[in-house]
Design a protein around this motif. Structure first.
Motif, PDB file in Angstrom:
ATOM      1  N   ALA A 138       0.727  -1.339  -0.076  1.00  0.00           N
ATOM      2  CA  ALA A 138      -0.062  -0.021  -0.009  1.00  0.00           C
ATOM      3  C   ALA A 138       0.881   1.255  -0.052  1.00  0.00           C
ATOM      4  O   ALA A 138       0.637   2.246  -0.814  1.00  0.00           O
ATOM      5  N   ALA A 139       2.049   1.086   0.907  1.00  0.00           N
ATOM      6  CA  ALA A 139       2.945   2.415   0.771  1.00  0.00           C
ATOM      7  C   ALA A 139       3.604   2.590  -0.678  1.00  0.00           C
ATOM      8  O   ALA A 139       3.748   3.696  -1.070  1.00  0.00           O
ATOM      9  N   ALA A 140       3.684   1.356  -1.419  1.00  0.00           N
ATOM     10  CA  ALA A 140       4.544   1.433  -2.646  1.00  0.00           C
ATOM     11  C   ALA A 140       3.602   2.310  -3.739  1.00  0.00           C
ATOM     12  O   ALA A 140       3.964   2.684  -4.477  1.00  0.00           O
ATOM     13  N   ARG A 145       0.769   7.359   4.049  1.00  0.00           N
ATOM     14  CA  ARG A 145       1.502   8.671   4.079  1.00  0.00           C
ATOM     15  C   ARG A 145       3.140   8.133   4.163  1.00  0.00           C
ATOM     16  O   ARG A 145       3.375   7.080   4.561  1.00  0.00           O
ATOM     17  N   GLN A 146       4.044   9.132   3.613  1.00  0.00           N
ATOM     18  CA  GLN A 146       5.396   8.500   3.372  1.00  0.00           C
ATOM     19  C   GLN A 146       6.258   8.672   4.757  1.00  0.00           C
ATOM     20  O   GLN A 146       7.499   8.257   4.704  1.00  0.00           O
ATOM     21  N   ASP A 147       5.678   9.698   5.588  1.00  0.00           N
ATOM     22  CA  ASP A 147       6.372  10.171   6.525  1.00  0.00           C
ATOM     23  C   ASP A 147       6.207   9.198   7.992  1.00  0.00           C
ATOM     24  O   ASP A 147       6.973   9.551   8.977  1.00  0.00           O
ATOM     25  N   VAL A 148       5.435   8.031   7.854  1.00  0.00           N
ATOM     26  CA  VAL A 148       5.567   7.047   8.678  1.00  0.00           C
ATOM     27  C   VAL A 148       6.197   5.687   8.321  1.00  0.00           C
ATOM     28  O   VAL A 148       5.782   5.263   7.257  1.00  0.00           O
ATOM     29  N   ALA A 150       7.152   2.062   7.242  1.00  0.00           N
ATOM     30  CA  ALA A 150       6.164   0.977   7.270  1.00  0.00           C
ATOM     31  C   ALA A 150       6.387   0.027   8.353  1.00  0.00           C
ATOM     32  O   ALA A 150       5.544  -0.505   8.821  1.00  0.00           O
ATOM     33  N   ARG A 151       7.442  -0.071   8.781  1.00  0.00           N
ATOM     34  CA  ARG A 151       7.775  -1.085   9.923  1.00  0.00           C
ATOM     35  C   ARG A 151       7.064  -0.727  11.056  1.00  0.00           C
ATOM     36  O   ARG A 151       6.503  -1.200  11.819  1.00  0.00           O
ATOM     37  N   LEU A 152       7.358   0.604  11.344  1.00  0.00           N
ATOM     38  CA  LEU A 152       6.550   1.381  12.611  1.00  0.00           C
ATOM     39  C   LEU A 152       5.202   1.784  12.544  1.00  0.00           C
ATOM     40  O   LEU A 152       4.594   1.370  13.443  1.00  0.00           O
TER      41      LEU A 152
ATOM     42  N   PHE B 190      -3.636  10.907  15.017  1.00  0.00           N
ATOM     43  CA  PHE B 190      -4.301  11.880  14.840  1.00  0.00           C
ATOM     44  C   PHE B 190      -4.693  12.098  13.222  1.00  0.00           C
ATOM     45  O   PHE B 190      -5.673  12.608  12.952  1.00  0.00           O
ATOM     46  N   ALA B 191      -3.671  11.964  12.306  1.00  0.00           N
ATOM     47  CA  ALA B 191      -4.026  12.429  10.994  1.00  0.00           C
ATOM     48  C   ALA B 191      -4.096  11.122  10.281  1.00  0.00           C
ATOM     49  O   ALA B 191      -4.740  11.197   9.165  1.00  0.00           O
ATOM     50  N   GLY B 192      -3.862   9.904  10.692  1.00  0.00           N
ATOM     51  CA  GLY B 192      -4.311   8.525   9.869  1.00  0.00           C
ATOM     52  C   GLY B 192      -3.159   8.326   8.886  1.00  0.00           C
ATOM     53  O   GLY B 192      -2.382   8.979   8.694  1.00  0.00           O
ATOM     54  N   LEU B 193      -3.002   6.907   8.817  1.00  0.00           N
ATOM     55  CA  LEU B 193      -2.161   6.152   7.810  1.00  0.00           C
ATOM     56  C   LEU B 193      -2.236   6.658   6.452  1.00  0.00           C
ATOM     57  O   LEU B 193      -1.449   6.770   5.621  1.00  0.00           O
ATOM     58  N   ARG B 194      -3.380   6.834   5.970  1.00  0.00           N
ATOM     59  CA  ARG B 194      -4.069   6.675   4.609  1.00  0.00           C
ATOM     60  C   ARG B 194      -3.782   8.041   3.988  1.00  0.00           C
ATOM     61  O   ARG B 194      -4.232   9.113   4.643  1.00  0.00           O
TER      62      ARG B 194
END
Lengths: 197, 197
Positions: A138-140, A145-148, A150-152, B190-194
């Motif tokens: 999903a990240a790819a 969001r790119q600033d979290v 994927a492992r975290l 707070f902002a969500g992953l998506r």
């Protein structure tokens, strides 16, 4: 001293008693004596059903794992964009966790002192790994969001999901339904708690 | 049998050893004998520092609680919109949790068999309650989504925060920094992953 009752247990009903004792005392802290007392039948009656407490653990853990892994084969988990499959798996994992609450609780608390416990931990890691794979996909796709990292993100998603076994008590008055908990997790994890105006 | 070493412990360094043993064996499963072996000094040397293992528990739990409660008095937690204070407290809670990892781990694992354990659980609930209050205030301000119940949101937020003690290993190569973990929790919760495009 409890009077031994007639052994009318099925494998399922005996398992339900054993899982309750495992979760209360911890698997390591549970003896056949404890199981016999809780079930109200003799140890030899229990041995009539199973080889010992490790077999009860294996049966209980299998029930939790079968429920969780089955989710990964459902159409919602296999077709469509990765982010939608990830949301689907998150929702269904919560539903299985609540439907099989004592079994999944046991799975999540297992520590790895016996072969069965180590097998349980390995299968659990395998499940987490499959979900982590979806998250990476999903990240790819650019859908996360790119600033979290994927492992975290995987750790935090499971942190939220797995916490449910610590606080969800279906028998409590006003307890949220399985659907409400699943919605709350999906909304929080994917869309966030905050509104932006 | 280990040779007893000269007792050069300070209260802090003895506490650090004790907390390590408590987290490894569980508080209930730890005897003065275990502490004496781990510290490499005699039991009577330990009694020279503290009254017994319950005092060590109280000191360790106090250290965790002092760190957590101090956050609630910081300017970022006391001024401004509730939602911003809530984000601030979330971030700082993660930072304290990582800075005091073994102490907060012990706090979160305590089960309530002794007076000190029950006191720890009560103070922990008090902390959770204060954060839940901030969350309710933010919801009343219209700054949190209305479709996630405030009690559920509090549970899930703490589920995510508290999970950190289960998986964060600062000594692991490539481990995220305290800041990175705090950012990930705040962004996710707070902002969500998506991303929505």
């Amino acid at each position: 001293m409890t009077m031994a009752k007639r052994d009318t247990y099925t494998p399922e009903s005996l398992l339900a008693v054993a899982v309750g004792v495992f979760n209360e005392r911890g698997y390591d802290g549970t003896s056949m004596e404890h199981l016999s007392k809780a079930a109200g039948i003799s140890k030899s009656s229990i041995y009539h059903h199973v080889k010992g407490k490790e077999e009860l653990l294996r049966l209980a853990i299998s029930r939790a794992l079968d429920g969780l892994f089955a989710v990964l084969d459902e159409p919602g988990a296999t077709g469509g964009r990765a982010v939608d499959r990830l949301e689907y798996v998150t929702r269904r994992t919560i539903e299985v966790l609540i439907a099989e609450l004592p079994y999944v609780t046991l799975l999540l608390r297992v520590r790895g002192n016996t072969d069965t416990e180590r097998w349980a931990m390995e299968r659990r890691r395998e499940f987490d790994h499959r979900v982590a794979g979806l998250l990476k996909e999903a990240a790819a796709d650019g859908d996360l969001r790119q600033d979290v990292d994927a492992r975290l993100a995987t750790r935090l998603l499971f942190g939220m999901i797995n916490s449910v076994v610590e606080w969800y008590r279906p028998e409590r008055r006003g307890a949220a339904t399985s659907d409400e908990v699943a919605d709350a997790v999906v909304h929080t994890a994917f869309a966030g708690l905050r509104t932006y105006r």
